[in-house]
Design an enzyme around this catalytic site. Structure first.
Site, PDB file in Angstrom:
ATOM      1  N   LYS A  17      -9.070  -1.104   2.018  1.00 60.15           N
ATOM      2  CA  LYS A  17      -8.729  -0.235   3.159  1.00 60.15           C
ATOM      3  C   LYS A  17      -7.483   0.593   2.853  1.00 60.15           C
ATOM      4  CE  LYS A  17      -8.252  -3.772   5.961  1.00 60.15           C
ATOM      5  NZ  LYS A  17      -8.553  -4.878   5.014  1.00 60.15           N
ATOM      6  N   ARG A  92      -7.830  -5.003  15.221  1.00 65.07           N
ATOM      7  CA  ARG A  92      -8.200  -6.170  14.442  1.00 65.07           C
ATOM      8  C   ARG A  92      -8.844  -7.268  15.284  1.00 65.07           C
ATOM      9  NH1 ARG A  92      -5.124  -5.972   9.496  1.00 65.07           N
ATOM     10  NH2 ARG A  92      -5.040  -7.965   8.470  1.00 65.07           N
ATOM     11  N   ARG A 130      -3.211  -8.174  -6.927  1.00 64.88           N
ATOM     12  CA  ARG A 130      -2.533  -6.989  -6.385  1.00 64.88           C
ATOM     13  C   ARG A 130      -1.029  -7.052  -6.640  1.00 64.88           C
ATOM     14  NH1 ARG A 130      -3.722  -5.563  -0.388  1.00 64.88           N
ATOM     15  NH2 ARG A 130      -3.277  -7.784  -0.120  1.00 64.88           N
ATOM     16  N   ARG A 163       2.718  -9.722  -2.790  1.00 63.57           N
ATOM     17  CA  ARG A 163       2.954 -10.018  -1.379  1.00 63.57           C
ATOM     18  C   ARG A 163       2.958 -11.531  -1.155  1.00 63.57           C
ATOM     19  NH1 ARG A 163      -1.207  -6.226   1.962  1.00 63.57           N
ATOM     20  NH2 ARG A 163      -1.443  -8.176   3.112  1.00 63.57           N
ATOM     21  N   ARG A 174      -6.680 -15.803   5.864  1.00 67.41           N
ATOM     22  CA  ARG A 174      -6.858 -14.404   6.311  1.00 67.41           C
ATOM     23  C   ARG A 174      -8.347 -14.062   6.392  1.00 67.41           C
ATOM     24  NH1 ARG A 174      -3.210 -11.673   2.016  1.00 67.41           N
ATOM     25  NH2 ARG A 174      -4.291  -9.768   2.595  1.00 67.41           N
TER      26      ARG A 174
END
Ligand code: AP5
Ligand code: MG
Length: 223
Positions: A17, A92, A130, A163, A174
């Site tokens: 996203k 969300r 990431r 992160r 998540r």
């Protein structure tokens, strides 16, 4: 192009996203509104909002709706959103979705909700690899889009970090939260005729090409 464009990008954590929102931001000169990025900015600056958000983000839980909705309302009232926005990570859940409808109904409503489809295993691979630039927020992946020099941002030479919520155990929660709270939005937007699913497993440039053709096909942009 329509006068105003509001897009809502849906997809599991790691679907791409943020990556696609940043490309669309440049292509259409529309701001990317990432609630996750706004929370991380507040966290970095140790604001009260950041401190509150941290306790939820660390566990992979959603930050309370009242706080999140007010934050988005405030962001959308800024002048750079006059021509629309690319929503990344908001709404969300169903409460946020109906609040968002109320906020932007007077601006003509949502134009399209692209759902970037990706398998959980691949999402996990993407998230755990990431890396994000500490100063400019640019996003890399150690295998799929590595920086020229390991650990260093190509754009401004900033340090790349992982992160805190990108550890496998938090990512699993998540994903759970996504299926429980966010996935009902698929039906919500399908019923409104706004949903458009695309294959998120292709490489970044190809996903962008598919997304642009979807926007053209649905009449959101004129090619
Ligand atoms: P948020 O920051 O929104 O995280 P998320 O939804 O979990 O999504 P991600 O940012 O992990 O994934 P993405 O889809 O953006 O993928 P990306 O493009 O980076 O939210 C974090 C937290 O904040 C939440 O858990 C919650 O606590 C809180 N929060 C946020 N919004 C909230 C809200 N509305 N309400 C309440 N709480 C909220 O890509 C991932 C990786 O894959 C990158 O390394 C990238 O380089 C790579 N990649 C991308 N596309 C491709 C591709 N096509 N091929 C190969 N690699 C790719
Ligand atoms: Mg993101």
């Amino acid at each position: 192009m329509c006068d105003r464009i509001f897009l809502v990008l849906l997809g599991v954590p790691g679907a791409g996203k943020g990556t696609q929102a940043k490309l669309l931001e440049k292509q259409f000169q529309l701001p990317q509104i990432s609630t996750g990025d706004i929370f991380r900015y507040n966290l970095k600056n140790e604001t009260d909002l950041g401190k509150l958000a941290k306790s939820f983000m660390d566990k992979g839980e959603l930050v309370p709706d009242s706080v999140t909705i007010e934050m988005v309302k405030d962001r959308l009232s800024q002048s750079d959103c006059a021509n629309g926005a690319i929503m990344d990570g908001f709404p969300r859940n169903l409460v946020q979705a109906s609040a968002f409808d109320e906020i932007i109904d007077r601006h003509g409503g949502i134009d399209l909700v692209p759902l970037i489809a990706l398998e959980d295993d691949e999402a996990m691979r993407r998230i755990t690899g990431r890396r994000v630039c500490r100063s400019c927020g640019a996003v890399y992946h150690v295998d799929f889009s590595p920086p020229k020099q390991e650990g260093v941002c190509d754009i401004d030479g900033g340090e790349l970090y992982q992160r805190d919520d990108d550890k496998p155990e938090t990512v699993r929660n998540r994903l759970y939260v996504y299926y429980k709270q966010t996935s009902p939005l698929i039906g919500y937007y399908y019923a409104k005729g706004l949903l458009a699913e695309l294959d998120g497993s292709q490489e970044i440039g190809q996903v962008n090409v598919t997304l642009l053709s979807l926007l053209a096909e649905k009449g959101v942009i004129i090619e």
